[in-house]
Design an enzyme around this catalytic site. Structure first.
Site, mmCIF file in Angstrom:
data_model
loop_
_atom_site.group_PDB
_atom_site.id
_atom_site.type_symbol
_atom_site.label_atom_id
_atom_site.label_comp_id
_atom_site.label_asym_id
_atom_site.label_seq_id
_atom_site.Cartn_x
_atom_site.Cartn_y
_atom_site.Cartn_z
ATOM 1 C CG ASP A 100 -0.461 -0.102 2.457
ATOM 2 O OD1 ASP A 100 0.906 -0.216 2.591
ATOM 3 O OD2 ASP A 100 -0.927 -0.100 3.566
ATOM 4 C CB SER A 101 4.533 2.107 -0.266
ATOM 5 O OG SER A 101 4.733 0.591 -0.572
ATOM 6 C CG ASP A 115 0.331 -4.151 1.893
ATOM 7 O OD1 ASP A 115 0.368 -5.127 2.824
ATOM 8 O OD2 ASP A 115 1.195 -3.199 1.791
ATOM 9 C CE LYS A 121 3.038 -6.120 3.877
ATOM 10 N NZ LYS A 121 2.608 -4.721 4.614
ATOM 11 C CD GLU A 159 0.354 -1.678 7.994
ATOM 12 O OE1 GLU A 159 -0.238 -0.765 8.836
ATOM 13 O OE2 GLU A 159 0.708 -1.320 7.116
ATOM 14 C CD GLU A 166 7.988 -0.593 7.607
ATOM 15 O OE1 GLU A 166 6.678 -1.167 7.427
ATOM 16 O OE2 GLU A 166 7.971 0.725 7.495
HETATM 17 O O1 KIV Z 1 3.617 -0.974 1.658
HETATM 18 C C1 KIV Z 1 4.660 -1.491 1.811
HETATM 19 O O2 KIV Z 1 5.625 -1.023 0.916
HETATM 20 C C2 KIV Z 1 5.412 -2.403 2.779
HETATM 21 C C3 KIV Z 1 6.772 -2.552 3.165
HETATM 22 C C4 KIV Z 1 7.304 -1.423 3.671
HETATM 23 C C5 KIV Z 1 6.693 -3.809 3.774
HETATM 24 O O3 KIV Z 1 4.220 -2.800 3.653
#
Ligand code: KIV
Length: 271
Positions: A51-52, A90, A120, A122, A189
């Site tokens: 989600d980055s 994510d 994934k 969190e 992280e």
């Molecule tokens: O969204 C992302 O890029 C991440 C990584 C920093 C692990 O969750």
């Protein structure tokens, strides 16, 4: 018999075996077809459609604004570019926190509409019901602990997490809970390297570190940071392997110069 070379695909079992064998797992983010093709072709084990994307693709300050539909767009583009690696997608902020039914519905959309291989999310204890429900539907889940960017407004800063004993103890409990709930791996992280080493050794599933030292079972970086596309972000944990920002700027400046100078296109570049 077909003469096409069979490609051995990376699965969650492959990662488990790599941990057992002491072979480090490599993971990078990607958000589109073309870069996914390069990264998979280079031999990466795992692509994370993070989600980055909210930051590096859309220019938002945090990961919070990205939507499930936008994650589905990015993930389905990535899937079209890969042949071998495992793809983790994510679950974005707001698509799983309210209850486990909503979490499952979001995970199912990712699997059905993108062709991704796993999701994934969190958090630890707080998201345990959702992890269990998603895993029991047959969807592999990667956990994410330590600095969890979707909680940035709770933390207030992007500083190292779990430096204090109370937070470190919660992380020790959370990794175990996520493992018991059926996660196939956990991202750690920005936590102290000693804590990451301790919890990695305490688990049978692999840990993938970012800013968590060299004793995690694997490493992940954001593609735009390690390729130097985004050069403003320079945390201590980042190793920059290229400076695409500089190279692309020079290339664009050369193109502008050539067009203005009536040098491009030349005779061999026209019909
Ligand atoms: O969204 C992302 O890029 C991440 C990584 C920093 C692990 O969750």
């Amino acid at each position: 018999m077909s003469d096409t070379k069979e490609i051995k695909k990376v699965t969650t079992n492959t990662l488990q075996k790599m941990k057992k064998a002491g072979e480090k797992i490599t993971m990078l983010t990607a958000y589109d077809f073309s870069f996914a093709k390069i990264i998979d072709g280079a031999g990466i084990d795992v692509i994370l459609v993070g989600d980055s994307a909210s930051n590096v693709m859309a220019g938002h300050e945090t990961t919070l604004p990205i939507t499930l539909d936008q994650m589905i767009y990015h993930a389905s583009s990535v899937i079209r570019g890969i042949h071998r690696c495992l793809v983790v997608v994510d679950l974005p902020f707001g698509s799983y926190q309210s209850n486990s039914d909503i979490a499952l519905a979001s995970a199912v959309r990712i699997m059905k509409e993108t062709g991704g291989h796993s999701i994934k999310l969190e958090g630890g204890e707080e998201v345990l019901d959702s992890v269990k429900k998603i895993v029991s539907a047959g969807i592999p889940v990667m956990g994410h602990l330590g600095l969890t960017p979707q909680s940035i407004y709770k933390f207030g800063t992007y500083n190292v997490r779990a430096k204090e004993e109370e937070e470190a103890n919660k992380l020790r409990r959370d990794v175990k809970l996520l493992e018991e709930a059926g996660c196939f791996a956990i991202v750690l992280e920005k936590i102290p390297a000693a804590l990451a080493k301790e919890v990695s050794e305490s688990l049978t599933i692999p840990t993938i570190g970012i800013g968590a030292g060299g004793n995690c079972d694997g490493q992940v970086l954001v593609m735009h940071d390690m390729l130097g596309i985004n050069t403003e972000f320079k945390p201590r944990f980042l190793r920059q392997y290229l400076n695409i920002h500089e190279q692309a700027t020079t290339a664009v400046q050369r193109y502008i110069h050539d067009v203005k100078a009536k040098d491009f296109p030349n005779e061999s570049e026209q019909y």
